[in-house]
Motif scaffolding. Sequence first.
Motif: not given
Length: 296
Positions: A147, A149, A159, A162, A205, A267, A269
């Motif tokens: 979730r 990067a 990615t 989203q 995040h 995201p 990822v």
Amino acid sequence: MEMRQIRYFQCVAQELSFTKASQRLHIAQPPLSRQIRQLEEELGVQLFERLGRSIRLTDAGKFFFDKTMQLSARLDDVVVATRRIAESGKKWFGIGFVPSIMYGFGPTLFRKMRASGVQAEIGLSEMTTVEQLKALRAGQIDIGFGRIALDAPDIAGLTLLQEPLVLAVPAQHALAGRRDASLDDIADLSYVLYPAKPRPSYADHVIGLFEQRDHRVSVAFEANEMQTAIGLVAAGLGVTLVPSTVMRMQRDDVVFIPLNEPEFTSPIVMSWLKDSASPILREVVALAKQTAKEAP
């Protein structure tokens, strides 16, 4: 602590007799007793009660026996699988993933992998994104789905999606009847953040999303697992933000509310080692891209 000591302990626990255990293990009784004493000293607990010429497991011994038997069974499975891979000539391909992708993207990708006939024995390991970085470098997994990067020079990342975030609230919450919610509605609520560790993580995040809009998250509790966080929400101990696919979870005590905030997304990822030349990796990367493209 050695596997041999654990195997000796299990045998004594099953026989409840050092004499019978030593006969079964084909070793003399004094060395067997020494190994058990060394194991107890290393653990710092007494595993057996000595009652004259008989013995019985202590409560700690019962717990240790149960857990080590589970470990032994798992190890036996690993041995069988290892031999199967060697005999079949198949490659092993490890995938690390965060639990939240298993409400949509993950199962779809894994079905595509099976349908396409990927020529590998697939290993699935649930782990945080940070744990995936370590596992990639150690060769324990070949690709990770997280979730956040991974900012590392040796890691390639992409990615894929989203996902909009939704607010999870207790069924009795004041917002539970709303069709949607805005930042003003949710900014001052008390949150259950996950995962608590290791960091950085999805929790950071979420914090960052609020900070970008000049709001500070009020943290009521932290949990290591998403399921635990949702359970704390159900108990009325706070609210939490989860990817929208988690709305597929059917619970009577939690309500999921969409947000009118386009920036509030999470995201998915995909990460792998830049220098990997694995043809299986290339195939899985292509399938992951296709899965993301077809996502609703």
